[in-house]
Every structure is written in structure tokens, then in C-alpha cells.
Motif scaffolding. Structure first.
Motif, PDB file in Angstrom:
ATOM      1  N   PRO A 109       0.799  -1.231   0.000  1.00  0.00           N
ATOM      2  CA  PRO A 109       0.000   0.000   0.000  1.00  0.00           C
ATOM      3  C   PRO A 109       0.829   1.278   0.000  1.00  0.00           C
ATOM      4  CG  PRO A 109      -0.890  -1.582   1.567  1.00  0.00           C
ATOM      5  CD  PRO A 109       0.425  -2.138   1.106  1.00  0.00           C
ATOM      6  N   VAL A 110       1.959   1.277   0.727  1.00  0.00           N
ATOM      7  CA  VAL A 110       2.761   2.495   0.872  1.00  0.00           C
ATOM      8  C   VAL A 110       4.241   2.164   0.715  1.00  0.00           C
ATOM      9  CG1 VAL A 110       3.575   4.228   2.535  1.00  0.00           C
ATOM     10  CG2 VAL A 110       1.129   3.775   2.302  1.00  0.00           C
ATOM     11  N   LEU A 111       4.923   2.974  -0.076  1.00  0.00           N
ATOM     12  CA  LEU A 111       6.374   2.875  -0.241  1.00  0.00           C
ATOM     13  C   LEU A 111       7.007   4.167   0.242  1.00  0.00           C
ATOM     14  CD1 LEU A 111       6.700   1.322  -3.819  1.00  0.00           C
ATOM     15  CD2 LEU A 111       6.537   0.136  -1.620  1.00  0.00           C
ATOM     16  N   VAL A 112       8.021   4.033   1.079  1.00  0.00           N
ATOM     17  CA  VAL A 112       8.748   5.181   1.632  1.00  0.00           C
ATOM     18  C   VAL A 112      10.220   5.015   1.285  1.00  0.00           C
ATOM     19  CG1 VAL A 112       9.330   6.466   3.731  1.00  0.00           C
ATOM     20  CG2 VAL A 112       7.102   5.327   3.547  1.00  0.00           C
ATOM     21  N   SER A 113      10.855   6.095   0.879  1.00  0.00           N
ATOM     22  CA  SER A 113      12.285   6.068   0.573  1.00  0.00           C
ATOM     23  C   SER A 113      13.001   7.145   1.358  1.00  0.00           C
ATOM     24  CB  SER A 113      12.521   6.292  -0.928  1.00  0.00           C
ATOM     25  OG  SER A 113      13.888   6.543  -1.198  1.00  0.00           O
ATOM     26  N   THR A 114      14.079   6.768   2.069  1.00  0.00           N
ATOM     27  CA  THR A 114      14.895   7.750   2.779  1.00  0.00           C
ATOM     28  C   THR A 114      16.230   7.911   2.077  1.00  0.00           C
ATOM     29  OG1 THR A 114      13.898   7.417   4.966  1.00  0.00           O
ATOM     30  CG2 THR A 114      16.128   8.262   4.917  1.00  0.00           C
ATOM     31  N   LYS A 115      16.590   9.175   1.809  1.00  0.00           N
ATOM     32  CA  LYS A 115      17.915   9.514   1.288  1.00  0.00           C
ATOM     33  C   LYS A 115      18.800   9.880   2.479  1.00  0.00           C
ATOM     34  CE  LYS A 115      16.635   9.481  -3.131  1.00  0.00           C
ATOM     35  NZ  LYS A 115      17.007   8.390  -4.051  1.00  0.00           N
ATOM     36  N   HIS A 116      20.030   9.337   2.465  1.00  0.00           N
ATOM     37  CA  HIS A 116      20.876   9.489   3.651  1.00  0.00           C
ATOM     38  C   HIS A 116      22.137  10.313   3.451  1.00  0.00           C
ATOM     39  CE1 HIS A 116      18.888   6.606   6.438  1.00  0.00           C
ATOM     40  NE2 HIS A 116      18.474   6.045   5.319  1.00  0.00           N
ATOM     41  N   GLY A 117      22.665  10.442   2.216  1.00  0.00           N
ATOM     42  CA  GLY A 117      23.970  11.080   2.167  1.00  0.00           C
ATOM     43  C   GLY A 117      24.365  11.699   0.853  1.00  0.00           C
ATOM     44  N   PHE A 118      25.482  12.428   0.907  1.00  0.00           N
ATOM     45  CA  PHE A 118      26.134  12.983  -0.268  1.00  0.00           C
ATOM     46  C   PHE A 118      26.946  11.874  -0.932  1.00  0.00           C
ATOM     47  CE2 PHE A 118      24.793  16.659   1.751  1.00  0.00           C
ATOM     48  CZ  PHE A 118      25.256  17.842   1.204  1.00  0.00           C
ATOM     49  N   ASN A 119      26.891  11.765  -2.242  1.00  0.00           N
ATOM     50  CA  ASN A 119      27.659  10.757  -2.970  1.00  0.00           C
ATOM     51  C   ASN A 119      28.182  11.362  -4.265  1.00  0.00           C
ATOM     52  OD1 ASN A 119      24.974   9.169  -1.823  1.00  0.00           O
ATOM     53  ND2 ASN A 119      26.893   8.170  -1.311  1.00  0.00           N
ATOM     54  N   PRO A 120      29.439  11.085  -4.635  1.00  0.00           N
ATOM     55  CA  PRO A 120      29.999  11.645  -5.864  1.00  0.00           C
ATOM     56  C   PRO A 120      29.208  11.263  -7.115  1.00  0.00           C
ATOM     57  CG  PRO A 120      31.735  10.708  -4.499  1.00  0.00           C
ATOM     58  CD  PRO A 120      30.435  10.316  -3.873  1.00  0.00           C
ATOM     59  N   PHE A 121      28.648  10.042  -7.144  1.00  0.00           N
ATOM     60  CA  PHE A 121      27.968   9.584  -8.351  1.00  0.00           C
ATOM     61  C   PHE A 121      26.654  10.316  -8.617  1.00  0.00           C
ATOM     62  CE2 PHE A 121      27.042   6.482  -4.921  1.00  0.00           C
ATOM     63  CZ  PHE A 121      25.683   6.708  -4.763  1.00  0.00           C
ATOM     64  N   ARG A 122      26.164  11.083  -7.644  1.00  0.00           N
ATOM     65  CA  ARG A 122      24.899  11.779  -7.851  1.00  0.00           C
ATOM     66  C   ARG A 122      25.021  12.909  -8.879  1.00  0.00           C
ATOM     67  NH1 ARG A 122      21.048   9.881  -4.660  1.00  0.00           N
ATOM     68  NH2 ARG A 122      21.612   8.856  -2.693  1.00  0.00           N
ATOM     69  N   GLY A 123      26.250  13.297  -9.215  1.00  0.00           N
ATOM     70  CA  GLY A 123      26.443  14.316 -10.234  1.00  0.00           C
ATOM     71  C   GLY A 123      26.282  13.806 -11.651  1.00  0.00           C
ATOM     72  N   SER A 124      26.193  12.483 -11.824  1.00  0.00           N
ATOM     73  CA  SER A 124      26.028  11.893 -13.155  1.00  0.00           C
ATOM     74  C   SER A 124      24.596  12.090 -13.645  1.00  0.00           C
ATOM     75  CB  SER A 124      26.349  10.393 -13.097  1.00  0.00           C
ATOM     76  OG  SER A 124      25.787   9.712 -14.184  1.00  0.00           O
ATOM     77  N   ARG A 125      24.464  12.589 -14.883  1.00  0.00           N
ATOM     78  CA  ARG A 125      23.122  12.799 -15.436  1.00  0.00           C
ATOM     79  C   ARG A 125      22.364  11.482 -15.575  1.00  0.00           C
ATOM     80  NH1 ARG A 125      23.524  17.305 -20.302  1.00  0.00           N
ATOM     81  NH2 ARG A 125      24.242  19.045 -18.999  1.00  0.00           N
ATOM     82  N   ALA A 126      23.080  10.439 -15.988  1.00  0.00           N
ATOM     83  CA  ALA A 126      22.418   9.140 -16.155  1.00  0.00           C
ATOM     84  C   ALA A 126      21.894   8.626 -14.822  1.00  0.00           C
ATOM     85  CB  ALA A 126      23.381   8.132 -16.776  1.00  0.00           C
ATOM     86  N   PHE A 127      22.727   8.734 -13.767  1.00  0.00           N
ATOM     87  CA  PHE A 127      22.266   8.269 -12.461  1.00  0.00           C
ATOM     88  C   PHE A 127      21.095   9.114 -11.973  1.00  0.00           C
ATOM     89  CE2 PHE A 127      22.006   8.553  -7.900  1.00  0.00           C
ATOM     90  CZ  PHE A 127      21.919   7.218  -7.562  1.00  0.00           C
ATOM     91  N   ALA A 128      21.203  10.439 -12.134  1.00  0.00           N
ATOM     92  CA  ALA A 128      20.134  11.323 -11.664  1.00  0.00           C
ATOM     93  C   ALA A 128      18.804  10.973 -12.315  1.00  0.00           C
ATOM     94  CB  ALA A 128      20.500  12.777 -11.938  1.00  0.00           C
ATOM     95  N   LEU A 129      18.837  10.714 -13.633  1.00  0.00           N
ATOM     96  CA  LEU A 129      17.609  10.349 -14.337  1.00  0.00           C
ATOM     97  C   LEU A 129      17.047   9.037 -13.803  1.00  0.00           C
ATOM     98  CD1 LEU A 129      15.528  10.727 -16.574  1.00  0.00           C
ATOM     99  CD2 LEU A 129      17.132   9.612 -18.161  1.00  0.00           C
ATOM    100  N   ALA A 130      17.925   8.038 -13.624  1.00  0.00           N
ATOM    101  CA  ALA A 130      17.468   6.744 -13.112  1.00  0.00           C
ATOM    102  C   ALA A 130      16.926   6.878 -11.695  1.00  0.00           C
ATOM    103  CB  ALA A 130      18.620   5.742 -13.151  1.00  0.00           C
ATOM    104  N   ASP A 131      17.606   7.662 -10.865  1.00  0.00           N
ATOM    105  CA  ASP A 131      17.192   7.811  -9.476  1.00  0.00           C
ATOM    106  C   ASP A 131      15.832   8.498  -9.384  1.00  0.00           C
ATOM    107  OD1 ASP A 131      17.716   7.343  -6.772  1.00  0.00           O
ATOM    108  OD2 ASP A 131      18.568   9.330  -6.469  1.00  0.00           O
ATOM    109  N   ARG A 132      15.650   9.555 -10.169  1.00  0.00           N
ATOM    110  CA  ARG A 132      14.354  10.241 -10.151  1.00  0.00           C
ATOM    111  C   ARG A 132      13.242   9.345 -10.691  1.00  0.00           C
ATOM    112  NH1 ARG A 132      17.144  14.293 -12.806  1.00  0.00           N
ATOM    113  NH2 ARG A 132      15.758  14.059 -14.623  1.00  0.00           N
ATOM    114  N   THR A 133      13.570   8.530 -11.683  1.00  0.00           N
ATOM    115  CA  THR A 133      12.562   7.638 -12.260  1.00  0.00           C
ATOM    116  C   THR A 133      12.096   6.608 -11.244  1.00  0.00           C
ATOM    117  OG1 THR A 133      13.496   7.924 -14.476  1.00  0.00           O
ATOM    118  CG2 THR A 133      12.106   5.989 -14.108  1.00  0.00           C
ATOM    119  N   VAL A 134      13.047   5.975 -10.576  1.00  0.00           N
ATOM    120  CA  VAL A 134      12.699   4.977  -9.553  1.00  0.00           C
ATOM    121  C   VAL A 134      11.981   5.646  -8.386  1.00  0.00           C
ATOM    122  CG1 VAL A 134      13.661   3.372  -7.859  1.00  0.00           C
ATOM    123  CG2 VAL A 134      14.524   3.372 -10.196  1.00  0.00           C
TER     124      VAL A 134
END
Length: 390
Positions: A109-134
Motif C-alpha cells: 500500500p505504501v512505499l517510503v524512501s529515505t535519502k541518507h547522504g552525499f555521494n559523488p555519483f549523484r552528479g552523473s546525469r544518467a544516475f540522476a535520471l534513473a534515481d528520479r525515475t525509480v
């Protein structure tokens, strides 16, 4: 409520310590709380699982053999379908990518996601797109600090306002001993670039010209240890810097110090700053991520620009020459840690987010951001009722 947390665990650090407090606290309130632990066979993961099991929290170990593992995904999906949780709560990247998809297929019924930290890979456009999609699969998005929510907006294009901010909590220990009047520093954390140890060593070398008796204990292990040892040697710090390796718990190291230093270049929250405050120690921290939210700058500690060893050295000298002020900062820090960052407060907020999301989960697809903001407001209201407005 039946709640299944999903987390990728390699060892025990900030997010894991958070779960070690949160999951037993939720269970103590009568909820059926379990953990599906994604891991790669690390000793630290088994240590984490064992500690949760000793707290009567069931752990399902799911071995991963690759960053994206179809076999692990299948096992996780079967586990979730078998247990039919009301809420699935994921932590960290691997758990988001495996757990949110599996949770949707399992019709939770409910999905919750917690973000915990700064990561170097978050600057990648491909990762950002995948992360926002999920992330669109989740009903509620949680960030452990407003600073982290802002970082995710800047680095990945998330809507910062869509995150419910829930700070980590801490439990009160016994009254700490008074801080030493000697100029002793402590830093606790993994020996990796983002933690800023190299900046701290440069600052200590500068500060020792004015405070010759200054000493630093470094608690932690990691791939940078040989390089940091070489830096300490090059800076002439052999007799004033000690490398302790991994220390758990960190309390004794913090208690030996007059000041705890958190020189991070990026920090989602900064749990070690809160731990130092709980132990009654003044904190010098970088003005980055969640650290300004923990410290009441000027009252419980001091903030410096990240990466600025000259500014860090000046503040170290300032406190080393004023033990009375250092002790006062530490005393105020313990008061703030226990009043503003209790584990009860953290648990209240998470529990309220779950309840609000379950009540309004049917509107997930059309109003994810609005739903998260509504959940955050409800959680804060519940916390104020429990603890009084601060």
C-alpha cells in the motif's frame, strides 16, 4: 502496522546506526517491523544483522553479487509478497532500485524512501535520471536533513519541497565526564575523501605553531589511511596525531577530547557531531549539508567553510586558548542533543509519516510531492503534541 525496511549494508555507519535505534523503537510501539538486508557478505553486515536480531527485529539476509542483481531482486520480491507489509521503507541507492520496484510489484500500500547522504555519483546525469525515475514509485520521500534535500535538488533535480525532513535521533547516555582543559581534538569517521581528514591535518599543522601541545586522535578506518599517515608525517605531526583504527562505540574517544571536529566536505546529516554533543563536547564542523542543522552555531559549537584549513586552524586555536568557553559549548551541546534530537522524536515523525501515507496512499500517482509535504506537516504536528513546540 506491518513494516518492512530494505537496506543495503556493508558495515555500521550513520544510516545503520539510525536503523539500529529506529527499528527496535517502532517494534516497542507494537508494530511488526522487519528488515530485508541486501549485502555482499561483509563482516560488518553480519554484525549489524546480529545486533538487530538481539533487539528482536527479524532480518532476512539477501546476498547481492552485482550492483543490479536479478537473483537478489527475485528473492526480495518473494520475501515481500510472502510478508505482505503495509509499508515498505527503503534506505540507500541499492535498496531504492531493488526495493521500490519489488514493493510496487508486491502491491504494498505504501512505499517510503529515505535519502541518507552525499555521494559523488549523484552528479552523473544518467544516475540522476534513473534515481528520479525509480523515486516516482515511492509515496513518501524522506531526507535526513534540509541540507541534504537541497543538495539532491541541486545535484539530481529533485523537488526539495517534496522531502519530509526527519533528523536522526539519539538516546541519552550516562552523564559524561567534564572535558579536559588540554588541547585535545578527536575526529571519528571513515577514512575517505569526503570526510575531510586531509583538511584537518593541514589545519592541525597550522594550529600547532600557536598551540604546541595540540593533539589529535583519528578514529576510523578506510582506503585513505596510508595517504593520511604519509600526510601527517610530511607535516611533522608524528608525535601529535594518533590513528586508532575502527573504534566502536566512539564515546570513549570523544570523552578524551576537549573538542570534536567534523571537517566533512559533504555530509547528509553528521551523526558524529550529534554523538559528540550528547557526550558534552564542543564541536567544530564544516558548514555543509545537515551539520548547520545539528549545531546551534556559537552556542554548541562553531562552523567553518568546508575545505578551508586556514579557517579551521583559527577556530581550533580559538577554542584551545579558551577551555572555559569550550566546556560551555559542550554543556549546551548536550542539552540541545537531548532536547531536539531524541530518538522518541525521530520515531514519532516516522510513525506519523506511515499513518498519514496509509490514509492517503490512493492518491500516490497524481500527487507525490503534495502527499509528501502533507505527510511531513502531519508528522511535525504529531511531534509537537508529544514533545511541545520548540
Amino acid at each position: 502496522m506491518r513494516v518492512a525496511h530494505v537496506a543495503k549494508v556493508a558495515g555500521i555507519s550513520g544510516s545503520e546506526n539510525h536503523l539500529l535505534l529506529l527499528l527496535p523503537a517502532l517494534r516497542a510501539r507494537g508494530h511488526d517491523v522487519r528488515l530485508a538486508m541486501l549485502h555482499e557478505g561483509e563482516p560488518g553486515a553480519e554484525d549489524f544483522a546480529s545486533r538487530l536480531e538481539r533487539a528482536d527485529v527479524a532480518v532476512e539476509r539477501v546476498r547481492m553479487r552485482a550492483a543490479v542483481d536479478p537473483l537478489a531482486f527475485g528473492r526480495l520480491l518473494r520475501y515481500l509478497r510472502r510478508n505482505r507489509p503495509d509499508v515498505i521503507h527503503t534506505h540507500l541507492v541499492h535498496a531504492d532500485f531493488h526495493g521500490l520496484v519489488a514493493g510496487r510489484l508486491a502491491r504494498a500500500p505504501v512505499l517510503v524512501s529515505t535519502k541518507h547522504g552525499f555521494n559523488p555519483f549523484r552528479g552523473s546525469r544518467a544516475f540522476a535520471l534513473a534515481d528520479r525515475t525509480v523515486a516516482r514509485l515511492a509515496n513518501v520521500h524522506v531526507a535526513i536533513s534540509a541540507g541534504l534535500a537541497g543538495y539532491l535538488a541541486e545535484s539530481e533535480g529533485f523537488d526539495a519541497a517534496s522531502f519530509a525532513v526527519v533528523h536522526y535521533g539519539i538516546e541519552a547516555g550516562s552523564p559524561p565526564p567534564p572535558p579536559t582543559a588540554e588541547p585535545r581534538l578527536a575526529v571519528v569517521g571513515r577514512l575517505i575523501p569526503i570526510k575531510g581528514h586531509a583538511v584537518l591535518l593541514e589545519a592541525v599543522a597550522r594550529a600547532r605553531s600557536e598551540v604546541p601541545g595540540l593533539v589529535l586522535e583519528i578514529a576510523g578506518e578506510g582506503p585513505l589511511e596510508p595517504e593520511l599517515r604519509a600526510t601527517a608525517e610530511r607535516l611533522g605531526l608524528r608525535d601529535s596525531v594518533s590513528f586508532l583504527g575502527r573504534v566502536a562505540p566512539a564515546g570513549p574517544v570523544l570523552e578524551r577530547a576537549a573538542v570534536a571536529v567534523v571537517p566533512s566536505l559533504g555530509e547528509g546529516f553528521g551523526m558524529v557531531a550529534l554523538e559528540a554533543m550528547e557526550r558534552g563536547r564542543a564541536v567544530i564542523a564544516s558548514d555543509v549539508g545537515g551539520l548547520p542543522e545539528i549545531l546551534d552555531a556559537g552556542r554548541t559549537g562553531l562552523l567553518v567553510p568546508p575545505g578551508d584549513d586556514a579557517a579551521l586552524a583559527r577556530v581550533i586555536v580559538e577554542l584551545a586558548n579558551d577551555p572555559a568557553r569550550t566546556a560551555a559549548l559542550g554543556s549546551a551541546g548536550r542539552e540541545r542533543a537531548l532536547a531536539e534530537f531524541s530518538q522518541d522524536r525521530c520515531t514519532d515523525l516516522i510513525e506519523a509519516l506511515y499513518r498519514t501515507a496509509l490514509e492517503t496512499g490512493g492518491r500516490r500517482r497524481s500527487a507525490t510531492s503534495a502527499h509528501a509535504r502533507s505527510s511531513a506537516n502531519a508528522a511535525r504536528s504529531a511531534s509537537r503534541k508529544s514533545h511541545g513546540t520548540r
